[in-house]
Design a protein around this motif. Structure first.
Motif, PDB file in Angstrom:
ATOM      1  N   LEU A  38       3.827  -0.501  -2.467  1.00 24.72           N
ATOM      2  CA  LEU A  38       4.338  -0.105  -3.768  1.00 24.72           C
ATOM      3  C   LEU A  38       3.147   0.381  -4.582  1.00 24.72           C
ATOM      4  O   LEU A  38       2.208  -0.370  -4.826  1.00 24.72           O
ATOM      5  CB  LEU A  38       4.997  -1.307  -4.448  1.00 24.72           C
ATOM      6  CG  LEU A  38       5.829  -1.070  -5.667  1.00 24.72           C
ATOM      7  CD1 LEU A  38       6.973  -0.108  -5.377  1.00 24.72           C
ATOM      8  CD2 LEU A  38       6.377  -2.379  -6.182  1.00 24.72           C
ATOM      9  N   SER A  39       3.152   1.660  -4.985  1.00 19.79           N
ATOM     10  CA  SER A  39       2.022   2.265  -5.670  1.00 19.79           C
ATOM     11  C   SER A  39       2.449   2.808  -7.028  1.00 19.79           C
ATOM     12  O   SER A  39       3.501   3.425  -7.151  1.00 19.79           O
ATOM     13  CB  SER A  39       1.463   3.407  -4.809  1.00 19.79           C
ATOM     14  OG  SER A  39       0.469   4.109  -5.504  1.00 19.79           O
ATOM     15  N   TYR A  40       1.625   2.563  -8.044  1.00 20.04           N
ATOM     16  CA  TYR A  40       1.875   3.028  -9.405  1.00 20.04           C
ATOM     17  C   TYR A  40       0.706   3.905  -9.842  1.00 20.04           C
ATOM     18  O   TYR A  40      -0.450   3.560  -9.621  1.00 20.04           O
ATOM     19  CB  TYR A  40       1.948   1.852 -10.384  1.00 20.04           C
ATOM     20  CG  TYR A  40       3.119   0.944 -10.205  1.00 20.04           C
ATOM     21  CD1 TYR A  40       4.216   1.037 -11.047  1.00 20.04           C
ATOM     22  CD2 TYR A  40       3.122  -0.026  -9.215  1.00 20.04           C
ATOM     23  CE1 TYR A  40       5.296   0.176 -10.902  1.00 20.04           C
ATOM     24  CE2 TYR A  40       4.198  -0.877  -9.058  1.00 20.04           C
ATOM     25  CZ  TYR A  40       5.274  -0.768  -9.905  1.00 20.04           C
ATOM     26  OH  TYR A  40       6.336  -1.609  -9.754  1.00 20.04           O
ATOM     27  N   ARG A  41       1.030   5.030 -10.482  1.00 22.94           N
ATOM     28  CA  ARG A  41       0.031   5.905 -11.093  1.00 22.94           C
ATOM     29  C   ARG A  41       0.543   6.319 -12.461  1.00 22.94           C
ATOM     30  O   ARG A  41       1.739   6.361 -12.690  1.00 22.94           O
ATOM     31  CB  ARG A  41      -0.151   7.182 -10.274  1.00 22.94           C
ATOM     32  CG  ARG A  41      -0.782   6.977  -8.955  1.00 22.94           C
ATOM     33  CD  ARG A  41      -0.981   8.310  -8.321  1.00 22.94           C
ATOM     34  NE  ARG A  41      -1.474   8.155  -6.971  1.00 22.94           N
ATOM     35  CZ  ARG A  41      -1.602   9.127  -6.132  1.00 22.94           C
ATOM     36  NH1 ARG A  41      -1.241  10.346  -6.480  1.00 22.94           N
ATOM     37  NH2 ARG A  41      -2.059   8.917  -4.940  1.00 22.94           N
TER      38      ARG A  41
ATOM     39  N   LEU B 220      -8.577   2.135 -15.375  1.00 23.97           N
ATOM     40  CA  LEU B 220      -7.512   1.958 -14.391  1.00 23.97           C
ATOM     41  C   LEU B 220      -6.751   3.261 -14.161  1.00 23.97           C
ATOM     42  O   LEU B 220      -6.239   3.850 -15.102  1.00 23.97           O
ATOM     43  CB  LEU B 220      -6.544   0.866 -14.859  1.00 23.97           C
ATOM     44  CG  LEU B 220      -5.366   0.549 -13.934  1.00 23.97           C
ATOM     45  CD1 LEU B 220      -5.850   0.010 -12.588  1.00 23.97           C
ATOM     46  CD2 LEU B 220      -4.438  -0.458 -14.604  1.00 23.97           C
ATOM     47  N   LYS B 221      -6.679   3.689 -12.905  1.00 18.89           N
ATOM     48  CA  LYS B 221      -6.007   4.941 -12.546  1.00 18.89           C
ATOM     49  C   LYS B 221      -4.877   4.742 -11.544  1.00 18.89           C
ATOM     50  O   LYS B 221      -4.019   5.604 -11.417  1.00 18.89           O
ATOM     51  CB  LYS B 221      -7.005   5.924 -11.925  1.00 18.89           C
ATOM     52  CG  LYS B 221      -7.983   6.474 -12.899  1.00 18.89           C
ATOM     53  CD  LYS B 221      -7.256   7.266 -13.918  1.00 18.89           C
ATOM     54  CE  LYS B 221      -8.115   8.326 -14.520  1.00 18.89           C
ATOM     55  NZ  LYS B 221      -7.419   9.069 -15.519  1.00 18.89           N
ATOM     56  N   GLN B 222      -4.883   3.637 -10.794  1.00 16.98           N
ATOM     57  CA  GLN B 222      -3.835   3.412  -9.805  1.00 16.98           C
ATOM     58  C   GLN B 222      -3.787   1.933  -9.465  1.00 16.98           C
ATOM     59  O   GLN B 222      -4.802   1.242  -9.492  1.00 16.98           O
ATOM     60  CB  GLN B 222      -4.106   4.232  -8.545  1.00 16.98           C
ATOM     61  CG  GLN B 222      -2.995   4.145  -7.530  1.00 16.98           C
ATOM     62  CD  GLN B 222      -3.218   5.100  -6.358  1.00 16.98           C
ATOM     63  OE1 GLN B 222      -4.279   5.685  -6.199  1.00 16.98           O
ATOM     64  NE2 GLN B 222      -2.206   5.242  -5.538  1.00 16.98           N
ATOM     65  N   LEU B 223      -2.587   1.479  -9.135  1.00 18.19           N
ATOM     66  CA  LEU B 223      -2.354   0.094  -8.747  1.00 18.19           C
ATOM     67  C   LEU B 223      -1.410   0.111  -7.563  1.00 18.19           C
ATOM     68  O   LEU B 223      -0.412   0.838  -7.581  1.00 18.19           O
ATOM     69  CB  LEU B 223      -1.719  -0.649  -9.927  1.00 18.19           C
ATOM     70  CG  LEU B 223      -1.365  -2.106  -9.750  1.00 18.19           C
ATOM     71  CD1 LEU B 223      -2.635  -2.946  -9.827  1.00 18.19           C
ATOM     72  CD2 LEU B 223      -0.425  -2.540 -10.855  1.00 18.19           C
ATOM     73  N   ALA B 224      -1.739  -0.643  -6.511  1.00 19.41           N
ATOM     74  CA  ALA B 224      -0.878  -0.661  -5.324  1.00 19.41           C
ATOM     75  C   ALA B 224      -0.773  -2.083  -4.782  1.00 19.41           C
ATOM     76  O   ALA B 224      -1.745  -2.841  -4.805  1.00 19.41           O
ATOM     77  CB  ALA B 224      -1.435   0.270  -4.247  1.00 19.41           C
ATOM     78  N   TYR B 225       0.439  -2.418  -4.323  1.00 22.09           N
ATOM     79  CA  TYR B 225       0.707  -3.719  -3.718  1.00 22.09           C
ATOM     80  C   TYR B 225       1.116  -3.515  -2.268  1.00 22.09           C
ATOM     81  O   TYR B 225       1.876  -2.604  -1.971  1.00 22.09           O
ATOM     82  CB  TYR B 225       1.896  -4.423  -4.377  1.00 22.09           C
ATOM     83  CG  TYR B 225       1.856  -4.558  -5.861  1.00 22.09           C
ATOM     84  CD1 TYR B 225       0.993  -5.457  -6.464  1.00 22.09           C
ATOM     85  CD2 TYR B 225       2.719  -3.824  -6.668  1.00 22.09           C
ATOM     86  CE1 TYR B 225       0.996  -5.607  -7.838  1.00 22.09           C
ATOM     87  CE2 TYR B 225       2.716  -3.971  -8.035  1.00 22.09           C
ATOM     88  CZ  TYR B 225       1.852  -4.869  -8.613  1.00 22.09           C
ATOM     89  OH  TYR B 225       1.851  -5.016  -9.968  1.00 22.09           O
TER      90      TYR B 225
END
Length: 160
Positions: A148-151, A85-90
């Motif tokens: 909304l993006s998480y790294r 897992l490298k990035q998560l976005a909603y």
């Protein structure tokens, strides 16, 4: 600080995040950067399907899911074969943007950066948080749902 040097700093920061990512806790409690696809699906309770694009074979998504009680139009993750897992976005409906931003401000304090861009009748607002473990980017656009993006973060703010 000049406008050009701010852009250079942001570009360098984004580059470092991409190059030196390491496994740390991800944005969702119990989720860890570097997890493989089956573990991410199990933890989130959703089935992720590959996004059919030749250049983005490591992108997966789920549509119309609930995250923290909010309806999410699309959940996208980037999972590398060897790095996980490298990035998560909603993508969230713009109606829920205020509540999400308020929650981020409550949990992490004010954003470390904000930006407003108005171009050809279209506007875009951006907020940036650095939590020490994650880099969170929130984007509101007139033409797309709230993003909304998480790294994973590479920098330890206490060492700067």
């Amino acid at each position: 600080m000049t406008k050009a040097s701010k852009y250079i700093l942001i570009i360098v920061f984004a580059y470092l995040i991409q190059v030196f990512s390491q496994p740390v806790y991800a944005c969702v409690e119990g989720l860890r950067w570097g997890m493989d696809l089956p573990n991410v699906e199990s933890h989130l309770g959703v089935s992720l399907t590959p996004i059919k694009a030749k250049t983005n074979q490591n992108l997966f998504e789920a549509k119309d899911v609930q995250i923290s009680g909010l309806p999410v139009e699309a959940l996208r993750v980037r999972i590398e074969k060897h790095d996980g897992l490298k990035q998560l976005a909603y993508e969230i409906d713009n109606e829920n943007m205020t509540e999400v931003l308020a929650g981020l401000r409550y949990r992490f304090g004010p954003p470390v950066g904000t930006n407003v861009d108005v171009e050809k009748g279209s506007s875009q607002q951006q907020w940036l948080w650095h939590t020490g473990e994650d880099v969170i980017v929130a984007v509101k656009s007139n033409q797309r749902p709230f993003l909304l993006s998480y790294r994973p973060s590479l920098l330890d703010p206490s060492s700067l």
